[in-house]
Design a protein around this motif. Structure first.
Motif, PDB file in Angstrom:
ATOM      1  N   UNK A  30      -1.065  -5.497  -9.485  1.00 57.42           N
ATOM      2  CA  UNK A  30      -1.435  -5.287 -10.074  1.00 57.42           C
ATOM      3  C   UNK A  30      -1.221  -3.656 -10.725  1.00 57.42           C
ATOM      4  N   UNK A  31      -0.715  -2.927 -11.965  1.00 60.18           N
ATOM      5  CA  UNK A  31      -0.044  -1.599 -11.879  1.00 60.18           C
ATOM      6  C   UNK A  31      -1.894  -1.460 -13.010  1.00 60.18           C
ATOM      7  N   UNK A  32      -2.293  -0.187 -12.558  1.00 59.85           N
ATOM      8  CA  UNK A  32      -2.985   0.326 -13.353  1.00 59.85           C
ATOM      9  C   UNK A  32      -2.449   1.270 -13.488  1.00 59.85           C
ATOM     10  N   UNK A  33      -2.718   1.560 -15.212  1.00 60.77           N
ATOM     11  CA  UNK A  33      -1.949   2.641 -16.151  1.00 60.77           C
ATOM     12  C   UNK A  33      -3.364   3.582 -16.937  1.00 60.77           C
ATOM     13  N   UNK A  34      -2.847   4.668 -16.429  1.00 64.94           N
ATOM     14  CA  UNK A  34      -3.707   5.815 -17.622  1.00 64.94           C
ATOM     15  C   UNK A  34      -2.941   6.903 -17.334  1.00 64.94           C
ATOM     16  N   UNK A  41       5.490   4.291 -10.181  1.00 67.98           N
ATOM     17  CA  UNK A  41       4.191   3.847  -9.659  1.00 67.98           C
ATOM     18  C   UNK A  41       3.504   3.989  -8.247  1.00 67.98           C
ATOM     19  N   UNK A  42       2.547   4.372  -7.809  1.00 68.42           N
ATOM     20  CA  UNK A  42       1.974   4.409  -6.647  1.00 68.42           C
ATOM     21  C   UNK A  42       0.695   3.486  -5.925  1.00 68.42           C
ATOM     22  N   UNK A  43       1.054   3.741  -4.817  1.00 73.33           N
ATOM     23  CA  UNK A  43       0.448   2.568  -3.729  1.00 73.33           C
ATOM     24  C   UNK A  43      -0.983   2.898  -3.544  1.00 73.33           C
ATOM     25  N   UNK A  44      -1.483   2.254  -4.029  1.00 74.41           N
ATOM     26  CA  UNK A  44      -3.386   2.036  -3.792  1.00 74.41           C
ATOM     27  C   UNK A  44      -4.153   1.953  -2.155  1.00 74.41           C
ATOM     28  N   UNK A  45      -2.980  -0.222  -2.609  1.00 71.54           N
ATOM     29  CA  UNK A  45      -3.534  -1.015  -1.521  1.00 71.54           C
ATOM     30  C   UNK A  45      -3.225  -2.274  -1.357  1.00 71.54           C
ATOM     31  N   UNK A  46      -2.674  -2.842   0.148  1.00 70.61           N
ATOM     32  CA  UNK A  46      -2.686  -3.935   0.258  1.00 70.61           C
ATOM     33  C   UNK A  46      -2.772  -4.719   0.316  1.00 70.61           C
ATOM     34  N   UNK A  47      -3.036  -6.182   0.255  1.00 68.28           N
ATOM     35  CA  UNK A  47      -3.551  -7.115   0.296  1.00 68.28           C
ATOM     36  C   UNK A  47      -3.099  -7.918   1.632  1.00 68.28           C
ATOM     37  N   UNK A  48      -3.894  -9.113   1.842  1.00 70.71           N
ATOM     38  CA  UNK A  48      -3.500  -9.756   3.135  1.00 70.71           C
ATOM     39  C   UNK A  48      -2.323 -11.044   3.580  1.00 70.71           C
ATOM     40  N   UNK A  59      -2.016  -3.416  -4.704  1.00 70.09           N
ATOM     41  CA  UNK A  59      -2.668  -2.176  -6.029  1.00 70.09           C
ATOM     42  C   UNK A  59      -2.053  -1.232  -6.323  1.00 70.09           C
ATOM     43  N   UNK A  60      -1.339  -0.641  -7.028  1.00 64.30           N
ATOM     44  CA  UNK A  60      -0.404   0.429  -7.626  1.00 64.30           C
ATOM     45  C   UNK A  60      -0.791   0.813  -9.040  1.00 64.30           C
TER      46      UNK A  60
END
Length: 638
Positions: free
Chosen positions: A387-391, A263-270, A275-276
């Motif tokens: 949320x983990x996006x898988x592709x 799981x690679x981190x994309x962005x964090x919410x306040x 989002x991973x």
């Protein structure tokens, strides 16, 4: 010849026909004077950009019709773009109202934005490629952003025509070495313009420091860490040299399957949710390897899913969403609607514009992408879930959905510098296959069609084909017309998702551009690049015309509709039979829903749809429209 016609002619003879033929258009008479008296328009070049070839006295058509009006100027090809410099643009050079942060202008085409090049030889249109034996009198360029440029070379010097046409073909279609792309010369020329503060320049995410700055900006450094295990691309060339993973994850796990399943981190919410994204593990047939992979994923999953404090929702984009083949096919159909050669073809297409637009499925794909991004936003913002996006490779749909989510939730990404940093982080460093997807370095023309072979064969779960405009307007219809009409609609998608309440409640409040920003996803609200399609209507092309030009055309349409309505009323009043005379009055509370709903409601006594752009066309085609069957729905007293 004139003298021979006059001598010996009697008074009754006809006057001789003039033998002079003008090969110069009226608009060309003062061309030379312009070149002498007016200041030459300046070509704006980026750092490292070089002019390759140019041609003067080129006529750029405003629209391709019988009048063939246009603007004279220079056509220039650089190693970055094709630019047209009109003679009437010198006054705009110092216009303070022009945007100062534009990389390209309205008449500029980047070389990689060129889709197809055509030449016109004796009024016949042919595709241009390779070395030409004969050069065209007209050059037509189709762009990937749906623009169409048409240049007349009839009045340009022959040597200049050869140089500019050959140069454009060579630098847009010929194979190139990677190092010859403009970005390398630009990077070399602009490398001294370094700024130490990341807030004031585009973050490249090519150092550990850049990722640490992004973690600190988004408050993601509480749960995630930047790693350099792939420094020098020793583990995997697909992953960036530096990236961010959950803090409990051992770095040696990254090497185990070359970055897959991590799981690679994309962005964090306040609120702390993140989002991973994750690329799927290689598909193996051996049962022993499958068991090893399953055990590995279980351990990885426990590092990010620790209820009740941290809950992760997985979005499998490879199997439960769109396929890349589906997107490419839809875009190809959608693109053809805008690549129209003449006004006659435009008006013929305009009659069935909405049906052709819907059949392409492109707007439905846009809606589904926006809807998926809103669902993820709702999970992070309202439910405080990761949320983990898988592709398969996490480098196509992951890039798209992740970018949309960040644009909606992070105001910094909606700034110019923030958006550039977002593209660099999610697409460039995210490993998107630009060369394969865009075919920038194609070796031959056949490779353009072979590009689809590089797309992964993923399965997509398409929504039922109920029609783009109808599917998303069901919710709107039910709200407007109440329960009585809702019984008539058998919707397979009742839009009872969790995000619907979140979506509606947000739109009921005033828009906050400094925080969350959600797009509209109802069918009629998703805009099309209408000006690309309406370029055959001069009023739509008025620079700065805006609402004034639009209102002028709407008033024309209203006047025409009113005139037609008066004719219809006269026809009904002239009828003598009482039942027929009362019919229109009895049906005033009923309406016909055409394929244009909700853009137009048709009265029962009129079977001709109200077209948004065809209102000012000659009414000769209305007989064909009258034969079309529209869906009838009794709205009662609504």
């Amino acid at each position: 010849m004139l003298g021979k016609g006059v001598v010996g002619s009697g008074g009754g003879t006809k006057a001789p026909k003039p033998s002079f033929v003008s090969y110069v258009r009226p608009e060309e008479i003062h061309t030379n004077e312009k070149e002498v008296t007016e200041k030459e328009v300046t070509l704006h070049l980026l750092p490292g950009e070089q002019v390759l070839c140019e041609a003067s006295t080129v006529l750029k058509y405003v629209q391709e019709d019988s009048s063939q009006h246009g603007v004279y100027g220079r056509l220039v090809c650089t190693d970055f773009k094709i630019a047209f410099l009109g003679d009437d643009e010198s006054a705009l050079d110092n216009d303070e109202t022009q945007f100062k942060n534009k990389v390209i202008g309205e008449n500029d085409i980047t070389l990689h934005c060129v889709d197809q090049i055509y030449g016109v030889f004796d009024e016949k249109k042919k595709t241009l490629f390779g070395q030409l034996k004969k050069y065209p009198e007209k050059l037509i360029i189709h762009c990937k952003d749906l623009r169409v440029f048409q240049f007349c070379l009839r009045y340009t010097k022959e040597e200049e025509v050869k140089r500019i046409v050959s140069g454009i073909i060579h630098h847009t279609q010929a194979p190139k070495l990677l190092k010859r792309l403009f970005l390398f010369s630009y990077a070399t020329a602009a490398q001294n313009n370094t700024v130490t503060d990341p807030k004031n320049h585009t973050v490249m995410f090519d150092t550990l420091k850049d990722w640490c700055w992004e973690l600190e900006r988004t408050k993601g450094n509480m749960k995630y860490k930047a790693v350099s295990v792939n420094e020098g691309y020793e583990v995997c060339e697909r992953l960036p040299a530096y990236f961010v993973v959950p803090t409990p994850l051992p770095e040696e796990n990254v090497q185990r399957f070359q970055g897959h399943g991590i799981p690679i981190w994309c962005w964090s919410c306040h609120n702390g949710s993140a989002l991973l994204k994750m690329s799927a593990l290689p598909k193996e047939q051996d049962d022993g390897i499958l068991q090893i992979q399953k055990g590995f994923l279980d351990r990885i999953y426990k590092t990010i899913h620790r209820p009740p404090y941290e809950i992760v929702k997985t979005e499998d984009l490879s199997s439960n969403f769109l396929s890349l083949q589906e997107i490419q096919t839809a875009y190809s159909k959608f693109k053809q609607l805008f690549l129209i050669d003449n006004s006659t073809e435009f008006w013929d297409t305009d009659i069935k514009w909405f049906s052709l637009l819907e059949s392409s499925s492109w707007l439905d794909i846009i809606r589904r992408c926006l809807k998926k991004a809103i669902e993820i936003t709702e999970c992070m913002e309202a439910q405080n879930m990761n949320v983990l996006l898988l592709e398969e490779n996490a480098s196509d749909l992951c890039c798209l959905i992740s970018s949309l989510v960040q644009l909606m939730m992070d105001p910094h990404c909606r700034t110019r510098i923030g958006f550039q940093s977002l593209i660099q982080k999610e697409w460039v460093m995210g490993g998107h296959c630009f060369l394969d997807r865009c075919n920038h370095l194609r070796q031959n023309d056949k490779e353009e069609h072979q590009r689809q072979l590089s797309l992964p064969l993923t399965q997509s779960k398409s929504s039922p084909k109920r029609g783009f405009f109808r599917e998303e307007t069901d919710h709107l219809i039910k709200n407007l017309l109440g329960k009585r009409i809702s019984k008539l609609i058998n919707s397979s998608d009742e839009l009872q998702d969790n995000f619907r309440e979140f979506y509606d409640s947000w739109h009921s409040k005033p828009t906050d551009y400094h925080g969350l920003l959600l797009p509209h996803i109802e069918g009629p609200e998703i805009k099309v690049w209408a000006q690309r399609y309406l370029r055959w209507i001069p009023e739509a092309q008025i620079l700065g015309g805006g609402q004034v030009a639009t209102m002028s055309k709407l008033l024309e349409m209203m006047e025409e509709v009113q005139s037609l309505q008066e004719k219809i009323d006269e026809k009904h009043h002239s009828q003598q039979e009482a039942p027929q005379a009362e019919a229109p009055c009895l049906l005033r509370n009923s309406a016909r829903l055409s394929s244009l709903f909700p853009f137009a409601l048709l009265q029962r006594h009129s079977s001709k749809p109200v077209l948004p752009t065809s209102g000012w066309k000659a009414l000769g085609d209305e007989d064909d429209l009258a034969k079309q069957e529209d869906e009838f729905m009794d709205l009662g007293d609504v």
